[in-house]
Design a protein around this motif. Structure first.
Motif, PDB file in Angstrom:
ATOM      1  N   HIS A  71       0.821  -1.219   0.000  1.00 32.55           N
ATOM      2  CA  HIS A  71       0.000   0.000   0.000  1.00 32.55           C
ATOM      3  C   HIS A  71       0.853   1.267   0.000  1.00 32.55           C
ATOM      4  O   HIS A  71       0.442   2.312  -0.517  1.00 32.55           O
ATOM      5  N   HIS A  72       2.066   1.172   0.558  1.00 34.13           N
ATOM      6  CA  HIS A  72       2.944   2.342   0.618  1.00 34.13           C
ATOM      7  C   HIS A  72       3.398   2.777  -0.779  1.00 34.13           C
ATOM      8  O   HIS A  72       3.810   3.930  -0.971  1.00 34.13           O
ATOM      9  N   LEU A  73       3.335   1.864  -1.746  1.00 36.60           N
ATOM     10  CA  LEU A  73       3.745   2.212  -3.109  1.00 36.60           C
ATOM     11  C   LEU A  73       2.645   2.945  -3.870  1.00 36.60           C
ATOM     12  O   LEU A  73       2.914   3.577  -4.890  1.00 36.60           O
ATOM     13  N   PHE A  74       1.412   2.843  -3.369  1.00 41.55           N
ATOM     14  CA  PHE A  74       0.280   3.417  -4.087  1.00 41.55           C
ATOM     15  C   PHE A  74      -0.467   4.443  -3.242  1.00 41.55           C
ATOM     16  O   PHE A  74      -1.694   4.563  -3.334  1.00 41.55           O
ATOM     17  N   GLU A  75       0.274   5.167  -2.420  1.00 38.00           N
ATOM     18  CA  GLU A  75      -0.358   6.197  -1.597  1.00 38.00           C
ATOM     19  C   GLU A  75      -0.954   7.285  -2.485  1.00 38.00           C
ATOM     20  O   GLU A  75      -0.347   7.735  -3.448  1.00 38.00           O
ATOM     21  N   GLY A  76      -2.169   7.689  -2.165  1.00 38.73           N
ATOM     22  CA  GLY A  76      -2.843   8.708  -2.971  1.00 38.73           C
ATOM     23  C   GLY A  76      -3.558   8.135  -4.174  1.00 38.73           C
ATOM     24  O   GLY A  76      -4.173   8.881  -4.943  1.00 38.73           O
ATOM     25  N   CYS A  77      -3.496   6.816  -4.346  1.00 36.93           N
ATOM     26  CA  CYS A  77      -4.169   6.170  -5.466  1.00 36.93           C
ATOM     27  C   CYS A  77      -5.360   5.367  -4.942  1.00 36.93           C
ATOM     28  O   CYS A  77      -5.241   4.644  -3.950  1.00 36.93           O
ATOM     29  N   GLN A  78      -6.488   5.491  -5.606  1.00 32.32           N
ATOM     30  CA  GLN A  78      -7.700   4.776  -5.208  1.00 32.32           C
ATOM     31  C   GLN A  78      -7.828   3.499  -6.037  1.00 32.32           C
ATOM     32  O   GLN A  78      -7.965   3.554  -7.261  1.00 32.32           O
ATOM     33  N   ILE A  79      -7.782   2.365  -5.344  1.00 33.65           N
ATOM     34  CA  ILE A  79      -7.857   1.075  -6.025  1.00 33.65           C
ATOM     35  C   ILE A  79      -9.086   0.327  -5.529  1.00 33.65           C
ATOM     36  O   ILE A  79      -9.258   0.119  -4.333  1.00 33.65           O
ATOM     37  N   GLU A  80      -9.953  -0.065  -6.462  1.00 30.72           N
ATOM     38  CA  GLU A  80     -11.183  -0.780  -6.128  1.00 30.72           C
ATOM     39  C   GLU A  80     -11.196  -2.125  -6.831  1.00 30.72           C
ATOM     40  O   GLU A  80     -10.837  -2.233  -8.009  1.00 30.72           O
ATOM     41  N   ILE A  81     -11.603  -3.166  -6.097  1.00 34.73           N
ATOM     42  CA  ILE A  81     -11.697  -4.511  -6.654  1.00 34.73           C
ATOM     43  C   ILE A  81     -13.168  -4.893  -6.766  1.00 34.73           C
ATOM     44  O   ILE A  81     -13.925  -4.786  -5.801  1.00 34.73           O
ATOM     45  N   HIS A  82     -13.573  -5.327  -7.952  1.00 37.53           N
ATOM     46  CA  HIS A  82     -14.964  -5.696  -8.205  1.00 37.53           C
ATOM     47  C   HIS A  82     -15.016  -7.169  -8.600  1.00 37.53           C
ATOM     48  O   HIS A  82     -14.473  -7.561  -9.634  1.00 37.53           O
TER      49      HIS A  82
END
Length: 317
Positions: A181-192
């Protein structure tokens, strides 16, 4: 000199060679036909049966000549295609060296500047922490670039580690996001996952994580939104499994979609889109997909409309 350079262009040489060869074939057939007619005239003059003077062999000779010329044309065409691909690969490698040199030189220069600042000046603790964070970001960039080169060498030589095991890919993606998660700070990731059922496939976990890091990094790097967003949709189709990675990035021009998975290839530079990275990320993505008996396809509505990368895997019976 500039006015004569077109004489040396491979396309001109290729066309000129074909024309010369076709003209040679035409002249040979014309000469042979004319010679046959002259022999026939001589044979009739001396009361000799014309069938005994090459008459029956005329079309056979023409057929053999045509086949030989066809083989030569195919050879010339193959050499032309190979030379064009070699030139294209050289250009891609040249672009890769330029961009990769920049990717290495920029963080190294930045690190050198910060270290010289630490050496020459007494800096307050708060500023030290700020500078150290910048330095860690530069080290991360260097590490990512070096890892891609090493991973590429391993994949192409098939010396990657790890076994292929049955895994729930939905859970695998969730665990990967949690652990990184530290690599994608500020990024919104959603799993469907519409079915909320296990999405099982045989994967090499280290390779699949490498696949994900390249997909996510690509979606974030080529993004000008305040909040980069990645939607991951798992879809079960009749003959295959599909995983869609949709982002809100800068998109891909229609003319570039078929080229972006090539080795060293980068989307062309323009006013609103600058080539970044090493040109290896999506090449790695496609090769990892192929190692899993699948492939990746890309789609986009154009610049500014985001992109969708879809991993297609054969469904087991």
């Amino acid at each position: 000199m500039k006015h004569t350079r077109w004489f040396y262009h491979p396309l001109f040489v290729f066309i000129f060679s074909i024309l010369a060869l076709v003209l040679s074939l035409f002249l040979s057939i014309y000469w042979y036909t004319k010679a046959s007619k002259n022999l026939e005239t001589i044979a009739r003059k001396f009361n000799i049966d014309p069938q005994q003077v090459l008459k029956s062999e005329t079309w056979m000779v023409i057929l053999v000549l045509s086949i030989l010329v066809g083989i030569i044309l195919i050879g010339i065409f193959a050499i032309f295609v190979y030379s064009q691909k070699t030139v294209q690969l050289y250009r891609l490698q040249h672009n890769f060296i330029n961009s990769f040199t920049h990717e290495l030189k920029t963080p190294v220069t930045s690190l050198k500047l910060f270290l010289e600042t630490f050496l020459k000046h007494d800096i307050p603790r708060t500023d030290q922490i700020t500078y150290i964070r910048y330095m860690l970001q530069d080290v991360g960039r260097l590490s990512d670039n070096i890892s891609r080169i090493l991973n590429l060498a391993r994949i192409e030589s098939k010396s990657y580690a790890g076994a292929f095991v049955d895994s729930d890919m939905v859970q695998l993606v969730k665990d990967f996001i949690t652990e990184n998660h530290h690599l994608f700070e500020g990024c919104q990731i959603e799993i469907h996952d519409p079915d909320d059922a296990p999405f099982t496939y045989t994967v090499n976990v280290p390779l699949f994580e490498m696949f994900l890091i390249n997909i996510f990094t690509n979606a974030i790097k080529y993004n000008t939104s305040r909040t980069p967003r990645i939607d991951i949709v798992f879809e079960r189709q009749k003959q295959r499994l599909a995983v869609h990675f949709r982002d809100n990035g800068i998109g891909i021009p229609k003319t570039e979609i078929k080229r972006i998975f090539k080795k060293f290839y980068q989307v062309g530079r323009s006013d609103d889109m600058t080539a970044k990275g090493s040109g290896l990320g999506l090449y790695l993505v496609q090769n990892i997909a192929r190692l899993h008996k699948g492939r990746v396809i890309a789609s986009s509505d154009g610049p500014g409309e985001g992109a969708v990368f879809t991993l297609l895997l054969p469904r087991r019976r």
